[in-house]
Write an enzyme that holds these catalytic residues in place. Sequence first.
Site, PDB file in Angstrom:
ATOM      1  N   CYS A 133      11.565   0.462  -2.934  1.00  0.00           N
ATOM      2  CA  CYS A 133      12.326   1.986  -1.536  1.00  0.00           C
ATOM      3  C   CYS A 133      13.390   1.336  -0.409  1.00  0.00           C
ATOM      4  CB  CYS A 133      11.134   2.993  -1.871  1.00  0.00           C
ATOM      5  SG  CYS A 133      10.234   3.546  -3.500  1.00  0.00           S
ATOM      6  N   HIS A 273      13.123   7.664   4.005  1.00  0.00           N
ATOM      7  CA  HIS A 273      12.915   7.963   1.993  1.00  0.00           C
ATOM      8  C   HIS A 273      11.965   9.285   2.214  1.00  0.00           C
ATOM      9  CE1 HIS A 273      12.084   6.206  -1.462  1.00  0.00           C
ATOM     10  NE2 HIS A 273      10.794   5.902  -1.269  1.00  0.00           N
ATOM     11  N   ASN A 303      12.212  11.280  -5.655  1.00  0.00           N
ATOM     12  CA  ASN A 303      12.045   9.215  -4.849  1.00  0.00           C
ATOM     13  C   ASN A 303      12.959   8.877  -5.439  1.00  0.00           C
ATOM     14  OD1 ASN A 303      11.506   6.923  -4.697  1.00  0.00           O
ATOM     15  ND2 ASN A 303       9.254   7.296  -3.854  1.00  0.00           N
TER      16      ASN A 303
HETATM   17  C1  LIG Z   1       1.203  10.937  -5.538  1.00  0.00           C
HETATM   18  C2  LIG Z   1       0.256  12.318  -4.454  1.00  0.00           C
HETATM   19  C3  LIG Z   1       1.937  13.285  -4.748  1.00  0.00           C
HETATM   20  C4  LIG Z   1      -0.455  13.167  -5.082  1.00  0.00           C
HETATM   21  O1  LIG Z   1      -1.395  13.493  -4.162  1.00  0.00           O
HETATM   22  P1  LIG Z   1      -2.570  13.967  -3.539  1.00  0.00           P
HETATM   23  O2  LIG Z   1      -2.184  15.048  -2.697  1.00  0.00           O
HETATM   24  O3  LIG Z   1      -2.969  12.335  -2.710  1.00  0.00           O
HETATM   25  O4  LIG Z   1      -3.368  14.305  -4.461  1.00  0.00           O
HETATM   26  P2  LIG Z   1      -4.406  13.284  -5.038  1.00  0.00           P
HETATM   27  O5  LIG Z   1      -4.090  11.793  -5.442  1.00  0.00           O
HETATM   28  O6  LIG Z   1      -5.510  13.480  -4.673  1.00  0.00           O
HETATM   29  O7  LIG Z   1      -5.120  14.330  -6.689  1.00  0.00           O
HETATM   30  C5  LIG Z   1      -5.351  15.654  -6.330  1.00  0.00           C
HETATM   31  C6  LIG Z   1      -5.547  16.269  -8.143  1.00  0.00           C
HETATM   32  O8  LIG Z   1      -3.561  16.451  -8.414  1.00  0.00           O
HETATM   33  C7  LIG Z   1      -4.263  15.782  -9.701  1.00  0.00           C
HETATM   34  N1  LIG Z   1      -2.594  15.820  -9.734  1.00  0.00           N
HETATM   35  C8  LIG Z   1      -2.252  14.211 -10.135  1.00  0.00           C
HETATM   36  N2  LIG Z   1      -0.832  14.350 -10.596  1.00  0.00           N
HETATM   37  C9  LIG Z   1      -0.957  15.861 -10.855  1.00  0.00           C
HETATM   38  C10 LIG Z   1       0.258  16.238 -11.595  1.00  0.00           C
HETATM   39  N3  LIG Z   1       1.664  16.071 -11.678  1.00  0.00           N
HETATM   40  N4  LIG Z   1      -0.191  17.970 -11.820  1.00  0.00           N
HETATM   41  C11 LIG Z   1      -1.599  18.157 -11.488  1.00  0.00           C
HETATM   42  N5  LIG Z   1      -2.434  17.516 -10.892  1.00  0.00           N
HETATM   43  C12 LIG Z   1      -2.170  16.128 -10.734  1.00  0.00           C
HETATM   44  C13 LIG Z   1      -5.005  14.471  -9.687  1.00  0.00           C
HETATM   45  O9  LIG Z   1      -5.768  14.282 -10.789  1.00  0.00           O
HETATM   46  C14 LIG Z   1      -6.421  14.635  -8.916  1.00  0.00           C
HETATM   47  O10 LIG Z   1      -7.480  15.550  -9.691  1.00  0.00           O
HETATM   48  P3  LIG Z   1      -9.046  14.999  -9.548  1.00  0.00           P
HETATM   49  O11 LIG Z   1      -9.090  15.465  -7.944  1.00  0.00           O
HETATM   50  O12 LIG Z   1      -9.631  16.522 -10.409  1.00  0.00           O
HETATM   51  O13 LIG Z   1      -9.224  13.635  -9.562  1.00  0.00           O
HETATM   52  C15 LIG Z   1       0.113  11.416  -3.657  1.00  0.00           C
HETATM   53  O14 LIG Z   1      -0.668  10.734  -3.332  1.00  0.00           O
HETATM   54  C16 LIG Z   1       1.918  11.173  -2.558  1.00  0.00           C
HETATM   55  O15 LIG Z   1       2.429  11.332  -2.648  1.00  0.00           O
HETATM   56  N6  LIG Z   1       1.505   9.449  -2.660  1.00  0.00           N
HETATM   57  C17 LIG Z   1       2.580   8.575  -2.230  1.00  0.00           C
HETATM   58  C18 LIG Z   1       3.592   8.544  -3.327  1.00  0.00           C
HETATM   59  C19 LIG Z   1       4.670   7.820  -3.022  1.00  0.00           C
HETATM   60  O16 LIG Z   1       5.009   8.129  -1.819  1.00  0.00           O
HETATM   61  N7  LIG Z   1       5.155   6.934  -3.700  1.00  0.00           N
HETATM   62  C20 LIG Z   1       6.025   6.358  -3.415  1.00  0.00           C
HETATM   63  C21 LIG Z   1       5.825   5.209  -2.208  1.00  0.00           C
HETATM   64  S1  LIG Z   1       7.866   4.727  -2.114  1.00  0.00           S
END
Ligand SMILES: CC(C)(COP(=O)(O)OP(=O)(O)OC[C@H]1O[C@@H](n2cnc3c(N)ncnc32)[C@H](O)[C@@H]1OP(=O)(O)O)[C@@H](O)C(=O)NCCC(=O)NCCS
Length: 346
Positions: A133, A273, A303
């Site tokens: 990215c 980004h 993204n």
């Molecule tokens: C991926 C992301 C959105 C997850 O958000 P978060 O607030 O960290 O959520 P968590 O990982 O704590 O997940 C919370 C719960 O939601 C669930 N969950 C994950 N994806 C889900 C979805 N699409 N729909 C519903 N629930 C979902 C998880 O399983 C977890 O359940 P649990 O608590 O029972 O285990 C976030 O971590 C993120 O944006 N990370 C960076 C991603 C990124 O920018 N990547 C590219 C970099 S270039």
Amino acid sequence: MSPATTNKKFKNPRAAHNFQGRTCSISGVGSYVPEKILTNADLEKLVETSDEWITSRTGIQQRRIAADDQFTSDLATQAAIKAMSRAGVVAEQIDLIIVATITPDMPFPSTACLVQQKLGAFRAAAFDIEAACSGFIYALEIAQQFIVSRTYDTVLVVGAEKLSSIVDWKDRNTCVLFGDGAGAAILQNRPDSHGLLTAVMGADGTKADLLFMPGGGSRCPASAASVTSRLHYLRMEGKETFKNAVQAMQTAATEALRRCELDISRIKLIIPHQANRRIIDAVGERLGAKPEQLFVNLHNYGNTSAASVAIALDEAVESGKVQRGDLLLLVVFGAGLTWGAAVIEW
Ligand SMILES: CC(C)(COP(=O)(O)OP(=O)(O)OC[C@H]1O[C@@H](n2cnc3c(N)ncnc32)[C@H](O)[C@@H]1OP(=O)(O)O)[C@@H](O)C(=O)NCCC(=O)NCCS
């Protein structure tokens, strides 16, 4: 006298301007996204998720998906054609094409060579770079070196991705986040502008396993077993990636501003980004930016990795939010880990 002018044994072409550099500006931008829209409601039918979860955790409402017969080089070429038209540049003028992508049409030849062919830019050298990215800012900084050193006059930089080809559509943790698209810029010297003032680039390979695709390379070539094990899809530790993104983007942006002796209040628009609305807001807050300084379009595209900041830059310019002379701050983060920030006088 410089050593080159006294040397009689050969000519050093770099001596033509007595080794004096020049500035590098973006003279045109363009972007392209595929027609097909995949909404959060559509994803509810694919995996156990909800529009409410995706919107509240990421800010993403929809993303674009390339057609089966539309590849990264096609998206890149469409974006490039727009950038060339806005810069008033024809294919024969392009000296170099750099494509930043993690989803090349093929492992080789480079997608840049395929773009060169599609544009008919046959004078141009062409290569890809891979900084996930962060690729567009890495590519801008690489391209700038060629303009500043007077090696080339016109460089085409493209960030392009068909991420839908490496997303695991059975993994709700990742499939809701990504989309396809391309953004392009023409770089040239514009004597009346400082252009690209600085670009910070950084990396931390010790955290390579936070976001990666295990299969398809020399470590794990494609096999029936690698396909069965779903190794040809991207994998991500979301929470750790999130934390690292906020920290790295803040550090890179602060360093870029420090180099130019600029306070954040002097920046007309911050173009980050577009991975997660919460990452953008956290970075903006840490930098002391006002919400109206932050450009956000991830609700429309998700993204798009290397294309993300390039598409956002194009939309910001096209919408009239950016005028000649404005100062912009681009800031990115991605797999590697990699990060970067650039300050540009538009
Ligand atoms: C991926 C992301 C959105 C997850 O958000 P978060 O607030 O960290 O959520 P968590 O990982 O704590 O997940 C919370 C719960 O939601 C669930 N969950 C994950 N994806 C889900 C979805 N699409 N729909 C519903 N629930 C979902 C998880 O399983 C977890 O359940 P649990 O608590 O029972 O285990 C976030 O971590 C993120 O944006 N990370 C960076 C991603 C990124 O920018 N990547 C590219 C970099 S270039």
